[in-house]
Each structure stands twice: as C-alpha cells, then as structure tokens.
Design an enzyme around this catalytic site. Structure first.
Site, PDB file in Angstrom:
ATOM      1  N   GLU A  12       0.825  -1.212   0.000  1.00 37.92           N
ATOM      2  CA  GLU A  12       0.000   0.000   0.000  1.00 37.92           C
ATOM      3  C   GLU A  12       0.857   1.258   0.000  1.00 37.92           C
ATOM      4  OE1 GLU A  12      -2.875  -0.511  -0.788  1.00 37.92           O
ATOM      5  OE2 GLU A  12      -3.134  -2.613  -0.211  1.00 37.92           O
ATOM      6  N   HIS A  15       1.455   2.303  -3.539  1.00 39.70           N
ATOM      7  CA  HIS A  15       0.353   3.092  -4.099  1.00 39.70           C
ATOM      8  C   HIS A  15       0.419   4.539  -3.605  1.00 39.70           C
ATOM      9  CE1 HIS A  15      -1.581  -0.143  -6.165  1.00 39.70           C
ATOM     10  NE2 HIS A  15      -1.921  -0.818  -5.081  1.00 39.70           N
TER      11      HIS A  15
END
Length: 218
Positions: A12, A15
């Site tokens: 994550e 991202h």
C-alpha cells in the site's frame, strides 16, 4: 506485525508513493489516475520485494521479546514458504486471466462454466470437482473493476519483479536507483505510456525471467 502485514504495508505504501511523488498538476493524469491498468500495481508489487530481501528484512525486524535479529534459517523458511507450489499458483493466475479475457471476448459463448471448463482443459493441472462454481463468485471481474483486465495482476508482477531486479543489481538499498524510479515512474503519472515509463527506468523492455526467479521457478 506479522511478515504478511509488513508485505501488505509496503504494497500500500507503493500506491501512496505513486500519488505523493507525482509532478503532474492535472488530477486526471496525476499519480495513479489515468495509468494503464497493466501497470497500476507496478509500484505496489515492487515495494513488496523489499520485505523479501534478507538485508532489508533483517534490518527492519527484531524478535518481539528478545530483540534478537532475524536468524538466517528463519529467513530461508520464509522464502521456502513463498515458493511452495509456486508453479501451481502461477498457473492459477493464468487460468483466471484467460477465463476473464475469453468470457468478455465471447468467442466461447457466454456460459461462464463452459468457458472455465475450456480454459481448465488447456491450463489446469488440478481440476476442481464438477459441482465447483468458482466463476459465480469471481467478484474481481464482475463487481471489482477488473473486467477483461485481471491479467494485469500478473503483468504488473512481471514489471515489478524486473524493476526490483535493478535495485538488486545496485545493492537493493541504493538511493540513485530509488531516485530513478521516482523520476521515471512515480512522478510521471499518465503523461506518457506506462511502458515508456518502465523502459526509461529499466533501460529496456520488460524481461519475464525475474518473475520466475521471484517465484522460485528459476
């Protein structure tokens, strides 16, 4: 945190970095926005590999009671678990991707079970029982935004594994390589095709071999 949680955190983070490092001031093509589905998971999957590097993982972890560093034998067990039945796992992803594409192409009809049976007859090593109804619950391609794009998981892993290989070649924790990744991939958004971003970073087209190494198949 478990190792699995660390992998997810780094995924994550990839991202997040895609958005944070953008140098594009038009929201529709900045960060992840507008990036081709083929490469949307490139930064996230590349970041995961830092959790599988011995030096990085040893440096970021300690025994939760004693504070002792990660033993080499335990690291080897982690790698062995990652590679366990990796060939079957890879075929499973190919099966899902082919089913998705052929179902949306319509060349084998519109019955999901018929399409899945045809794909499995060509690809699968382990066949589920006849009552199995996996296609009915394949939410990624029906309500998850991956319709005719499920293949991108595997292709992004090709890009990520090959991209991380440049870090390995430079010594993994290498600032210059990180800066190049930021400049050529993370900062660009969709101002140029993702394939050009990757080519600018890797200085060539993607190679499949690092993916096979990543999965322990080479």
């Amino acid at each position: 945190m478990s190792h699995r949680q660390v992998v997810t955190l780094l995924h994550e983070t990839g991202h997040c970095l895609h958005h944070l490092f953008t140098e594009v001031d038009r929201p529709s093509i900045a960060g992840m926005a507008g990036t081709e589905w083929d490469a949307i998971e490139l930064p996230s999957q590349l970041m995961e590999d830092f959790a599988w590097d011995r030096e990085v993982l040893t440096g970021m972890s300690r025994h939760h009671v004693t504070g002792a560093p990660l033993p080499p034998a335990l690291f080897e067990r982690l790698i062995a678990a990652r590679h366990f039945q990796a060939g079957l796992a890879l075929l499973r992803q190919i099966e899902f991707a082919m089913f998705d594409l052929l179902l949306h192409l319509g060349t084998l009809g519109d019955d999901p079970m018929t399409v899945m049976a045809a794909v499995r007859s060509e690809i699968a090593v382990v066949r589920p029982p006849s009552w199995h109804r996996f296609p009915h619950g394949f939410l990624h391609i029906f309500s998850g935004g991956y319709a005719s794009g499920y293949y991108s998981y595997l292709w992004a892993e090709v890009l990520a594994a090959d991209g991380f290989e440049r870090f390995v070649e430079a010594g993994v924790v290498d600032r210059a390589t990180g800066e190049a990744f930021r400049a050529e991939v993370l900062s660009r958004g969709a101002t140029r095709p993702a394939a050009e971003n990757f080519r600018a970073f890797r200085r060539r087209d993607a190679d499949l071999t690092p993916l096979l190494v990543r999965r322990g198949l080479v």
